[in-house]
Design an enzyme around this catalytic site. Sequence first.
Site, PDB file in Angstrom:
ATOM      1  CG  ASP A   1      -1.777   1.141   1.390  1.00 34.09           C
ATOM      2  OD1 ASP A   1      -2.312   1.574   0.481  1.00 34.09           O
ATOM      3  OD2 ASP A   1      -1.452   1.631   2.687  1.00 34.09           O
ATOM      4  CG  LEU A   2       1.387   3.708  -2.954  1.00 32.14           C
ATOM      5  CD1 LEU A   2       1.145   4.449  -4.287  1.00 32.14           C
ATOM      6  CD2 LEU A   2       3.047   3.748  -2.937  1.00 32.14           C
ATOM      7  CG  ASP A   3      -1.617   7.690   0.361  1.00 29.52           C
ATOM      8  OD1 ASP A   3      -0.840   8.831   0.748  1.00 29.52           O
ATOM      9  OD2 ASP A   3      -2.078   7.353  -0.455  1.00 29.52           O
TER      10      ASP A   3
ATOM     11  CG  ASP B   1      -2.423   2.205   6.451  1.00 31.32           C
ATOM     12  OD1 ASP B   1      -2.489   2.070   5.239  1.00 31.32           O
ATOM     13  OD2 ASP B   1      -2.767   3.422   7.057  1.00 31.32           O
TER      14      ASP B   1
ATOM     15  CE  LYS C   1      -5.114  -1.049  -1.356  1.00 33.46           C
ATOM     16  NZ  LYS C   1      -4.146  -0.472  -0.577  1.00 33.46           N
TER      17      LYS C   1
END
Length: 266
Positions: free
Chosen positions: A8-10, A214, A191
């Site tokens: 994941d990114l953020d 997260d 995802k």
Amino acid sequence: MYQVVASDLDGTLLSPDHTLSPYAKETLKLLTARGINFVFATGRHHVDVGQIRDNLEIKSYMITSNGARVHDLDGNLIFAHNLDRDIASDLFGVVNDNPDIITNVYRDDEWFMNRHRPEEMRFFKEAVFQYALYEPGLLEPEGVSKVFFTCDSHEQLLPLEQAINARWGDRVNVSFSTLTCLEVMAGGVSKGHALEAVAKKLGYSLKDCIAFGDGMNDAEMLSMAGKGCIMGSAHQRLKDLHPELEVIGTNADDAVPHYLRKLYLS
């Protein structure tokens, strides 16, 4: 050894200011140079993530809009699963009269919002991606990968989550990416299912994957992968849902790049 790394990114790979640290950038370059397959797995739009990937100058698959879109190493669209037109159309206006909740729409290469919210641009430190305003009833509901709602109050979004689930059931997948962002995709989109497809393309299975996340929109991916790692700063709801998964450090401490270096580069 896991041959596929999905992150994941953020709140996960990106720093709290929504940038990739020099340490994270270097880690991803070293990792991919070793032949490890890195996959971006995010709720973000593919136009946005494509710029992040290109700036890094690495080859990677992109799972975007929480699994509603998958692009290959060359940026070609290989999978798309849109919201049904009737659902998308209704979602465009469902909270239009509530001044506290902003409605966002990802439609093919575009991003729409129902009213201006300049603070949304804080997420775009690594890419240039602009929204356009829309009027409910005037926006064509074709090609919509996700509709998401942002509000400073998590409590205001909870009844919306319940109402959407009650109305459309398994025709939608509803999840919080952050406490202030409620995301709606087509049923069956996640995802995790997108990662399964990417792994298969690469000649692997989910057991060959390690994943980091997260948010509740990471739940399927973290539980389906061979190993799932939850960020220390993750939603409590996610930690409670999967108490069996390892909890690592926070994105403020570059926990993901540190973990990857220990696993692959030490």
